[in-house]
Design a protein around this motif. Sequence first.
Motif, PDB file in Angstrom:
ATOM      1  N   ARG A   1      72.012   8.685  48.503  1.00  0.00           N
ATOM      2  CA  ARG A   1      72.815   7.363  48.793  1.00  0.00           C
ATOM      3  C   ARG A   1      74.231   7.125  49.978  1.00  0.00           C
ATOM      4  O   ARG A   1      74.018   8.290  50.431  1.00  0.00           O
ATOM      5  CB  ARG A   1      74.252   6.938  47.412  1.00  0.00           C
ATOM      6  N   TYR A   2      73.636   6.457  51.149  1.00  0.00           N
ATOM      7  CA  TYR A   2      73.589   6.149  52.272  1.00  0.00           C
ATOM      8  C   TYR A   2      74.194   4.452  52.138  1.00  0.00           C
ATOM      9  O   TYR A   2      73.531   3.462  51.265  1.00  0.00           O
ATOM     10  CB  TYR A   2      72.738   6.201  52.951  1.00  0.00           C
ATOM     11  N   THR A   3      75.392   4.411  53.479  1.00  0.00           N
ATOM     12  CA  THR A   3      76.321   2.912  53.310  1.00  0.00           C
ATOM     13  C   THR A   3      75.467   2.637  54.912  1.00  0.00           C
ATOM     14  O   THR A   3      75.668   3.019  55.654  1.00  0.00           O
ATOM     15  CB  THR A   3      77.349   2.664  53.313  1.00  0.00           C
ATOM     16  N   LEU A   4      74.506   1.735  55.062  1.00  0.00           N
ATOM     17  CA  LEU A   4      74.585   1.334  56.442  1.00  0.00           C
ATOM     18  C   LEU A   4      75.511  -0.029  56.719  1.00  0.00           C
ATOM     19  O   LEU A   4      75.318  -1.203  56.127  1.00  0.00           O
ATOM     20  CB  LEU A   4      73.075   0.388  56.511  1.00  0.00           C
ATOM     21  N   VAL A   5      76.420   0.341  58.481  1.00  0.00           N
ATOM     22  CA  VAL A   5      77.044  -1.215  58.480  1.00  0.00           C
ATOM     23  C   VAL A   5      76.454  -1.699  59.627  1.00  0.00           C
ATOM     24  O   VAL A   5      76.386  -0.495  60.396  1.00  0.00           O
ATOM     25  CB  VAL A   5      78.356  -0.426  58.931  1.00  0.00           C
ATOM     26  N   LEU A   6      76.921  -2.550  59.499  1.00  0.00           N
ATOM     27  CA  LEU A   6      76.857  -3.847  60.925  1.00  0.00           C
ATOM     28  C   LEU A   6      77.623  -4.285  61.399  1.00  0.00           C
ATOM     29  O   LEU A   6      78.689  -4.872  60.575  1.00  0.00           O
ATOM     30  CB  LEU A   6      75.418  -4.680  60.510  1.00  0.00           C
ATOM     31  N   SER A   7      78.253  -3.798  62.953  1.00  0.00           N
ATOM     32  CA  SER A   7      78.683  -4.314  63.320  1.00  0.00           C
ATOM     33  C   SER A   7      78.834  -4.862  64.648  1.00  0.00           C
ATOM     34  O   SER A   7      78.040  -5.233  65.545  1.00  0.00           O
ATOM     35  CB  SER A   7      80.210  -3.677  64.593  1.00  0.00           C
ATOM     36  N   ALA A   8      79.197  -6.347  65.182  1.00  0.00           N
ATOM     37  CA  ALA A   8      79.057  -7.362  65.932  1.00  0.00           C
ATOM     38  C   ALA A   8      80.089  -8.198  66.326  1.00  0.00           C
ATOM     39  O   ALA A   8      80.460  -9.079  65.844  1.00  0.00           O
ATOM     40  CB  ALA A   8      78.021  -8.346  65.661  1.00  0.00           C
ATOM     41  N   GLY A   9      80.666  -7.647  67.263  1.00  0.00           N
ATOM     42  CA  GLY A   9      82.249  -8.075  67.943  1.00  0.00           C
ATOM     43  C   GLY A   9      83.460  -7.516  67.622  1.00  0.00           C
ATOM     44  O   GLY A   9      83.212  -6.373  66.923  1.00  0.00           O
ATOM     45  N   ASN A  10      83.973  -8.274  66.136  1.00  0.00           N
ATOM     46  CA  ASN A  10      85.019  -8.762  65.581  1.00  0.00           C
ATOM     47  C   ASN A  10      84.269  -8.651  63.799  1.00  0.00           C
ATOM     48  O   ASN A  10      85.116  -8.477  62.686  1.00  0.00           O
ATOM     49  CB  ASN A  10      85.987  -9.088  65.617  1.00  0.00           C
ATOM     50  N   ALA A  11      82.994  -8.501  63.638  1.00  0.00           N
ATOM     51  CA  ALA A  11      82.458  -8.900  63.172  1.00  0.00           C
ATOM     52  C   ALA A  11      81.885  -7.667  62.171  1.00  0.00           C
ATOM     53  O   ALA A  11      81.801  -6.224  62.925  1.00  0.00           O
ATOM     54  CB  ALA A  11      81.604  -9.578  62.342  1.00  0.00           C
ATOM     55  N   ARG A  12      82.153  -7.261  60.574  1.00  0.00           N
ATOM     56  CA  ARG A  12      81.661  -5.703  60.156  1.00  0.00           C
ATOM     57  C   ARG A  12      80.846  -6.210  58.775  1.00  0.00           C
ATOM     58  O   ARG A  12      82.049  -6.902  57.875  1.00  0.00           O
ATOM     59  CB  ARG A  12      82.780  -4.365  60.132  1.00  0.00           C
ATOM     60  N   SER A  13      79.766  -5.305  57.965  1.00  0.00           N
ATOM     61  CA  SER A  13      79.316  -6.222  56.768  1.00  0.00           C
ATOM     62  C   SER A  13      78.720  -4.261  56.737  1.00  0.00           C
ATOM     63  O   SER A  13      77.901  -3.975  57.783  1.00  0.00           O
ATOM     64  CB  SER A  13      78.648  -7.027  57.157  1.00  0.00           C
ATOM     65  N   SER A  14      78.817  -3.848  55.583  1.00  0.00           N
ATOM     66  CA  SER A  14      78.007  -2.549  54.773  1.00  0.00           C
ATOM     67  C   SER A  14      77.372  -3.066  54.026  1.00  0.00           C
ATOM     68  O   SER A  14      77.500  -4.743  53.140  1.00  0.00           O
ATOM     69  CB  SER A  14      79.202  -1.991  54.367  1.00  0.00           C
TER      70      SER A  14
END
Length: 298
Positions: free
Chosen positions: A285-298
């Motif tokens: 199991r893995y977690t993918l994290v997207l970062s864009a400026g001050n935003a972060r989602s997983s």
Amino acid sequence: VGPSQDHCWALALQADGKVVLAGDALNGAYWDLALVRYTVDGQLDTGFGAGGVAITSVGDQDAYGYDVLVQADGKIVVGGEAHGTNFDYMIARFLPDGSVDGSFGTNGATLTDTGALAVGTSVLRQPDGKYVVGGAISPQGFTAVRYNTDGTVDSGFGTNGITTTTVGPAQQTATSLAYDVNNGIILAGYAPYPNTTDFVLIRYLSGLSNGIADHTAISVPFAVRPDPLEANTTVSYTLPNASVVSFALFDAEGRAVRMPWKPMPRSAGAHTEVLSGMDALAAGRYTLVLSAGNARSS
């Protein structure tokens, strides 16, 4: 390893296949942190420390390294305990060549006084780069301490960076720490009860910021196809503003997985990216994290 007795308590594998061992070495009077690195064929890595061995004094007396992780950038992080005010929680970071990372904590390490005798047994790195050391304190209590990326205590986590949970009537022992796909910090161990000793599992909400679930954080929702992941995985997302976008992948224990993805400047609007190399991952199991400026989602 040292001039006298030595203990190895943990190991970590680097992305290049080298093996890092962590523990302690007796220097004649006190115990020091000890790291040893081996090449893929089991030989001491002479490019690490002094002939493959790095020994470091932490605190004013003894220091013990009970867990170790290797970051994607090659830096090595050790969690354990050291003698400061009491026996304190300890976290230390080293450069890839085994030298102390002077940008971390004080001279490469941070000691945290919990107000009691403390044994930090495990360390992990969150997807946002913060660190958690888990363990137990005396007389009883499972405890997690969180640190910022520079080694300072994260005062927004728990109470002044520390959270403690008492389970059972007597001394408890924490043995392992993990980071799950729902951003939970999992602490495991055992606790004695009258006439028995039981397994214990505790989950703390990380919120990636303040020790509780953070539902107000800025995020960029994204979709991943296919699921489960394949060699080339498609990620679709929409940016409210122009940003530099980056992706990071973490395993079930919160450790960064080195992937060939670079930050990408993107305009506001809808975007689709293809992330390659997924077929090289071990099953799990893995977690993918997207970062864009001050935003972060997983």
